[in-house]
Design an enzyme around this catalytic site. Structure first.
Site, mmCIF file in Angstrom:
data_model
loop_
_atom_site.group_PDB
_atom_site.id
_atom_site.type_symbol
_atom_site.label_atom_id
_atom_site.label_comp_id
_atom_site.label_asym_id
_atom_site.label_seq_id
_atom_site.Cartn_x
_atom_site.Cartn_y
_atom_site.Cartn_z
ATOM 1 N N HIS A 15 0.938 -1.225 -0.021
ATOM 2 C CA HIS A 15 -0.077 -0.008 -0.161
ATOM 3 C C HIS A 15 0.871 1.154 0.139
ATOM 4 C CE1 HIS A 15 -3.687 -2.440 1.581
ATOM 5 N NE2 HIS A 15 -3.731 -2.312 0.308
ATOM 6 N N ASP A 33 1.816 -12.151 -21.413
ATOM 7 C CA ASP A 33 1.704 -13.589 -21.614
ATOM 8 C C ASP A 33 2.241 -14.043 -22.613
ATOM 9 O OD1 ASP A 33 0.398 -14.717 -19.168
ATOM 10 O OD2 ASP A 33 -1.266 -13.724 -19.509
ATOM 11 N N ARG A 71 -12.769 -7.915 -20.073
ATOM 12 C CA ARG A 71 -12.288 -9.182 -20.173
ATOM 13 C C ARG A 71 -12.892 -10.069 -19.186
ATOM 14 N NH1 ARG A 71 -5.922 -10.258 -19.141
ATOM 15 N NH2 ARG A 71 -6.552 -10.069 -17.024
#
Ligand code: PEP
Ligand code: MG
Length: 578
Positions: free
Chosen positions: A199, A466, A341
């Site tokens: 954070h 990817d 997506r």
């Protein structure tokens, strides 16, 4: 004498100032026995500390500033997470239980429970959940300080003088403290713990304050009041710099400020190259709130909404109605198209509410992930597809399918979507007349089969994160092989070009939504490969736009064609942006 220190740069920019260490770092936690008759009073002491901690957090929450883009909501959410944790049964009931059963003091009981929870979070594969370990530590530290009467005093004037602002050095900084320090005008943060997903890192980025995390021993190596330079791009800190280094970094900082100020003037300008090629710049978002932030920073729509974050940090899957409400809100708040997506769970993104259980596969990235998982779990997939189709009544929705590897798989998924649409129509649901469906091209097989896939897809979006992993056989989360992760590998460039060419021939749009699209170093090269839609972290939009406006796309295309043919390193260097 000057001293170079290295950590992880998590928020960009240069800051020059004086070290100000946050007091109350490591706490000595005593353990002592409590007499039977004093146990209730000891539990009462813990309950009082909880109430005081809650009060402190509520006070900070009421001070979350407006005017830092979408970050205000994120910050409030972080504090809410800490507020919830203060009251979470896994923390609080266990502490009371340990005081009673082990007859020990509240501090020791809290420390035991904190260590047990931290150990559980540390074992989690998902980096986002692993980073929640920081929340447990920070909430426990707040309660321990209250119990021990060692509350951290934030410096009254943390800003320093305008010429020499303060650079905060601490073991770790809670989100609540970051807000107060940012409001006080500190120049940078250096912490000993934390990673890019902590954070501290997220908030520092939201505030645009340079930050380095994971700089071990920073508090020992840096002296209070000492001059220090922070380079948040590279993760370097330079203590007690010599005049020459100071001159160099001042010039670099001033150059960055000038560049940033000039970029804000590009917000309203169209992303058109010198020779008239119109490029579309879109945003990648993870949370509903990011959508407004994206438009503020000049994005023309959303090119990738990663819906799996909706499934994280919870025990049950979101229902169709819950998803519908979130998607509808996003779609209504985005001016241009919203490409959503479908679930990309599996591999490095595991969730508590995941549909499948059982042993962890040996190669999760090659296993039941993304569209494969959805097709195997039709009930889960149906809830999402129904929610998406219903949300299409509120704006311009595109449905994007991740990790498609063959035409048959793509057609199986679209047949499922068609059947779901028919069912919804029978129920009288409101939907857009046409909802384009497209494939992510992130498996080499899909890139090579792109000319065939293009017959069935309304669009492509290249997922380079990817695509690079699978093309070069490198696990994207394995630090040992990170050095092989190369977006410029000729095989990767060829697959990108093949995909764009296939899309152009079939006259369907081709976007790129992997990190490569938002990295300004690659903008000219991607323009040369024929890319006309870039989707990225919103903070990169204006920098990429600047390069596009300065580029001659026709010339870049000729250069890229030459590069693909010859593999000439000089041709590559010429295509990289400065
Ligand atoms: C990608 O693979 O490039 C991509 C955008 O998807 P993710 O990073 O979510 O896998
Ligand atoms: Mg991907």
């Amino acid at each position: 004498m000057s001293l170079w220190l290295n950590g992880i740069g998590v928020s960009r920019g240069i800051a020059i100032g004086r070290v100000q260490k946050l007091s109350g770092g490591d706490l000595e936690i005593p353990e002592y026995a409590i007499a039977d008759g004093a146990i209730d009073a000891e539990i009462g002491r813990f309950v009082e500390a909880q109430a005081r901690g809650r009060e402190q957090l509520q006070q900070v929450r009421s001070q979350v500033p407006a005017g830092i883009g979408g970050a205000g909501q994120d910050i409030a959410a972080f504090i809410d997470a800490h507020l919830q944790m203060i009251d979470d049964r896994s923390l609080t009931e266990a502490v009371a239980g340990a005081i009673r059963s082990s007859r020990i003091n509240a501090e020791a009981a809290l420390k035991r429970q904190r260590d047990a929870l931290v150990a559980i979070f540390e074992q989690m594969d998902d980096p986002y959940l692993r980073a929640r370990r920081d929340d447990v530590q920070q909430v426990s530290a707040r309660l321990l300080r209250i119990l021990l009467n060692r509350e951290r005093k934030l410096p009254a004037d943390s800003a320093g003088t305008p010429a020499e602002p303060n650079i905060i050095v601490a073991d770790d900084i809670t989100p609540a403290d970051i807000i107060l320090l940012a409001q006080a005008g500190v120049a940078a943060f250096i912490t000993e713990y934390g990673g890019p997903l902590s954070h501290t890192a997220i908030l520092a980025r939201s505030y645009g304050i340079p930050a380095i995390v994971g700089l071990h021993n920073a508090r020992r190596l840096l002296k209070d009041g000492e001059a220090v330079i922070v380079d948040g791009d590279l993760g370097h800190a330079l203590a007690d710099p010599e005049a020459q280094a100071l001159r160099f970094f001042r010039a670099k900082r001033d150059e960055q400020h000038t560049r940033r100020a000039a970029l804000s003037g590009l917000k309203e300008k169209p992303a058109v190259s010198r020779d008239g090629t119109k490029i579309r710049l879109l945003a990648n978002i993870e949370l509903c709130e990011d959508a407004t932030h994206a438009a503020d920073l000049g994005a023309e729509g959303v090119g990738l909404y990663r819906t799996e974050f909706l499934y994280m940090n919870r025990k049950t899957q979101p229902t169709e109605d819950e998803q519908y409400e979130v998607y509808a809100r996003v779609v209504a708040s985005v001016k241009g198209p919203t490409t959503i997506r479908t679930l990309d769970l599996g591999a490095d993104k595991q969730v508590d509410s995941g549909a499948r259980s059982g042993p962890t596969p040996n190669n999760p990235a090659l296993g039941l992930r993304a569209i494969r998982l959805c097709l195997k779990e039709p009930e889960m997939f149906r809830a999402q597809v129904r929610a998406l189709l219903r949300a299409s009544a509120h704006g311009d929705v595109n449905i994007m399918l991740p990790m498609i590897s063959s035409v048959a798989e793509y057609r199986q998924a679209t047949a499922f979507i068609d059947a779901t649409r028919e069912q919804l129509a029978r129920e009288g649901a409101r939907m857009a007349a046409h909802v384009p469906v497209g494939a992510m091209i992130e498996v080499p097989a899909a890139a090579l089969a792109a000319p065939l896939l293009a017959r069935y897809c309304s669009f492509f979006s290249i997922g380079t994160n990817d695509l690079i992993q699978y093309t070069l056989a490198i696990d994207r989360v394995d630090e040992e092989v990170n050095y092989l992760y190369d977006p410029l590998h000729p095989a990767v460039l060829k697959l990108i070009r093949t995909t764009i060419e296939a899309g152009d021939r079939a006259r369907i749009p081709v976007a790129m939504c992997g990190e490569m699209a938002g990295d300004p170093r690659y903008t000219r090269l991607l323009l040369g490969l024929g890319l006309t839609e870039f989707s990225m972290h919103p903070a990169s939009v204006l920098e990429v736009k600047r390069i596009i406006i300065e580029s001659d796309v026709r010339a870049l295309r000729a250069q890229a064609a030459n590069l693909l043919e010859t593999g000439d390193p000089q041709a590559l260097a010429a295509l990289m942006s400065a």
